[in-house]
Design a protein around this motif. Structure first.
Motif, PDB file in Angstrom:
ATOM      1  N   SER A  95     -69.054 -93.524 -21.783  1.00  0.00           N
ATOM      2  CA  SER A  95     -68.118 -92.863 -22.711  1.00  0.00           C
ATOM      3  C   SER A  95     -66.801 -92.535 -22.017  1.00  0.00           C
ATOM      4  O   SER A  95     -65.721 -92.767 -22.575  1.00  0.00           O
ATOM      5  N   PHE A  96     -66.881 -92.004 -20.795  1.00  0.00           N
ATOM      6  CA  PHE A  96     -65.660 -91.720 -20.044  1.00  0.00           C
ATOM      7  C   PHE A  96     -64.887 -93.000 -19.745  1.00  0.00           C
ATOM      8  O   PHE A  96     -63.662 -93.027 -19.825  1.00  0.00           O
ATOM      9  N   LEU A  97     -65.611 -94.059 -19.397  1.00  0.00           N
ATOM     10  CA  LEU A  97     -64.966 -95.333 -19.099  1.00  0.00           C
ATOM     11  C   LEU A  97     -64.281 -95.903 -20.334  1.00  0.00           C
ATOM     12  O   LEU A  97     -63.142 -96.396 -20.254  1.00  0.00           O
ATOM     13  N   ALA A  98     -64.925 -95.821 -21.491  1.00  0.00           N
ATOM     14  CA  ALA A  98     -64.318 -96.312 -22.733  1.00  0.00           C
ATOM     15  C   ALA A  98     -63.070 -95.505 -23.093  1.00  0.00           C
ATOM     16  O   ALA A  98     -62.042 -96.079 -23.496  1.00  0.00           O
ATOM     17  N   CYS A  99     -63.141 -94.185 -22.927  1.00  0.00           N
ATOM     18  CA  CYS A  99     -61.950 -93.354 -23.191  1.00  0.00           C
ATOM     19  C   CYS A  99     -60.831 -93.693 -22.220  1.00  0.00           C
ATOM     20  O   CYS A  99     -59.653 -93.721 -22.602  1.00  0.00           O
ATOM     21  N   GLY A 100     -61.188 -93.957 -20.960  1.00  0.00           N
ATOM     22  CA  GLY A 100     -60.173 -94.346 -19.973  1.00  0.00           C
ATOM     23  C   GLY A 100     -59.521 -95.662 -20.319  1.00  0.00           C
ATOM     24  O   GLY A 100     -58.304 -95.838 -20.137  1.00  0.00           O
ATOM     25  N   VAL A 101     -60.294 -96.608 -20.815  1.00  0.00           N
ATOM     26  CA  VAL A 101     -59.723 -97.902 -21.220  1.00  0.00           C
ATOM     27  C   VAL A 101     -58.781 -97.719 -22.400  1.00  0.00           C
ATOM     28  O   VAL A 101     -57.679 -98.290 -22.434  1.00  0.00           O
ATOM     29  N   ILE A 103     -57.145 -94.943 -23.328  1.00  0.00           N
ATOM     30  CA  ILE A 103     -55.948 -94.200 -22.923  1.00  0.00           C
ATOM     31  C   ILE A 103     -55.059 -95.046 -22.029  1.00  0.00           C
ATOM     32  O   ILE A 103     -53.824 -94.990 -22.132  1.00  0.00           O
ATOM     33  N   SER A 104     -55.634 -95.870 -21.175  1.00  0.00           N
ATOM     34  CA  SER A 104     -54.813 -96.780 -20.364  1.00  0.00           C
ATOM     35  C   SER A 104     -54.126 -97.821 -21.237  1.00  0.00           C
ATOM     36  O   SER A 104     -52.982 -98.209 -20.977  1.00  0.00           O
ATOM     37  N   GLY A 105     -54.816 -98.256 -22.278  1.00  0.00           N
ATOM     38  CA  GLY A 105     -54.190 -99.171 -23.238  1.00  0.00           C
ATOM     39  C   GLY A 105     -53.018 -98.516 -23.958  1.00  0.00           C
ATOM     40  O   GLY A 105     -52.004 -99.177 -24.228  1.00  0.00           O
ATOM     41  N   LEU A 106     -53.128 -97.225 -24.254  1.00  0.00           N
ATOM     42  CA  LEU A 106     -52.003 -96.504 -24.867  1.00  0.00           C
ATOM     43  C   LEU A 106     -50.821 -96.420 -23.901  1.00  0.00           C
ATOM     44  O   LEU A 106     -49.660 -96.461 -24.325  1.00  0.00           O
ATOM     45  N   TRP A 107     -51.094 -96.295 -22.615  1.00  0.00           N
ATOM     46  CA  TRP A 107     -49.999 -96.238 -21.640  1.00  0.00           C
ATOM     47  C   TRP A 107     -49.265 -97.575 -21.591  1.00  0.00           C
ATOM     48  O   TRP A 107     -48.040 -97.620 -21.554  1.00  0.00           O
ATOM     49  N   ILE A 124     -51.635 -89.977 -16.404  1.00  0.00           N
ATOM     50  CA  ILE A 124     -52.565 -89.199 -15.584  1.00  0.00           C
ATOM     51  C   ILE A 124     -54.007 -89.370 -16.069  1.00  0.00           C
ATOM     52  O   ILE A 124     -54.915 -89.627 -15.275  1.00  0.00           O
ATOM     53  N   LEU A 125     -54.207 -89.241 -17.381  1.00  0.00           N
ATOM     54  CA  LEU A 125     -55.570 -89.262 -17.914  1.00  0.00           C
ATOM     55  C   LEU A 125     -56.228 -90.632 -17.847  1.00  0.00           C
ATOM     56  O   LEU A 125     -57.440 -90.720 -17.640  1.00  0.00           O
ATOM     57  N   GLY A 126     -55.483 -91.684 -18.018  1.00  0.00           N
ATOM     58  CA  GLY A 126     -56.063 -93.026 -18.018  1.00  0.00           C
ATOM     59  C   GLY A 126     -56.783 -93.361 -16.722  1.00  0.00           C
ATOM     60  O   GLY A 126     -57.982 -93.676 -16.729  1.00  0.00           O
ATOM     61  N   SER A 135     -61.728 -93.913 -13.426  1.00  0.00           N
ATOM     62  CA  SER A 135     -62.436 -93.777 -12.153  1.00  0.00           C
ATOM     63  C   SER A 135     -63.684 -92.900 -12.284  1.00  0.00           C
ATOM     64  O   SER A 135     -64.742 -93.243 -11.759  1.00  0.00           O
ATOM     65  N   VAL A 136     -63.583 -91.784 -12.986  1.00  0.00           N
ATOM     66  CA  VAL A 136     -64.747 -90.911 -13.149  1.00  0.00           C
ATOM     67  C   VAL A 136     -65.827 -91.604 -13.976  1.00  0.00           C
ATOM     68  O   VAL A 136     -67.014 -91.551 -13.646  1.00  0.00           O
TER      69      VAL A 136
END
Length: 135
Positions: free
Chosen positions: A66-72, A74-78, A89-91, A96-97
């Motif tokens: 779930s954390f990895l999917a949210c990171g992907v 949010i990184s896509g939004l960046w 910062i959040l992506g 990583s977490v």
């Protein structure tokens, strides 16, 4: 009383009548003693299912995923140019977490299998084992 205890209006029963209805009929053997002697209460006749056996690893993998999917996301939004300050910062943090927790959950599965196998082949407590060194 003909209707049973559920049909008695409040205040009709005396204290001794209600006490008699609440206490079970006496047996020759107490329930605690009979339960302590039963074999199924002390021995595990059924082995736990895969979900009960690996619940911690499954929990870690689902949380990490779930954390990895949210990171992907949010990184896509960046990369799309949305909310540059927050996503920069959040992506990477969520990526990583999430990856770290997911890998810990995946590695925990073989460790749990090995511990399960080791406990099933362990010798009983009453077995005498001589000391490892002789003086």
């Amino acid at each position: 009383m003909e209707g049973g205890p559920e049909n008695i209006p409040l205040g009709v029963c005396t204290v001794s009548q209600s006490r008699d209805q609440l206490t079970p009929p006496s047996r020759t053997e107490s329930t605690v003693f009979s339960l302590s002697r039963s074999e199924s209460a002390w021995t595990a006749e059924t082995s736990p299912g895969k979900c009960e056996e690996f619940w911690f690893a499954i929990h870690l993998m689902s949380t990490g995923g779930s954390f990895l999917a949210c990171g992907v996301i949010i990184s896509g939004l960046w990369f799309a140019g949305q909310c540059q300050k927050a996503t920069s910062i959040l992506g990477p943090v969520l990526l990583s977490v999430g990856l770290m927790v997911l890998v810990v959950g995946v590695v925990l599965i073989p460790i749990t299998k090995e511990n399960r196998k080791r406990t099933s082949t362990k010798k009983p407590l009453g077995h005498y084992r001589p000391p490892a060194f002789n003086l």
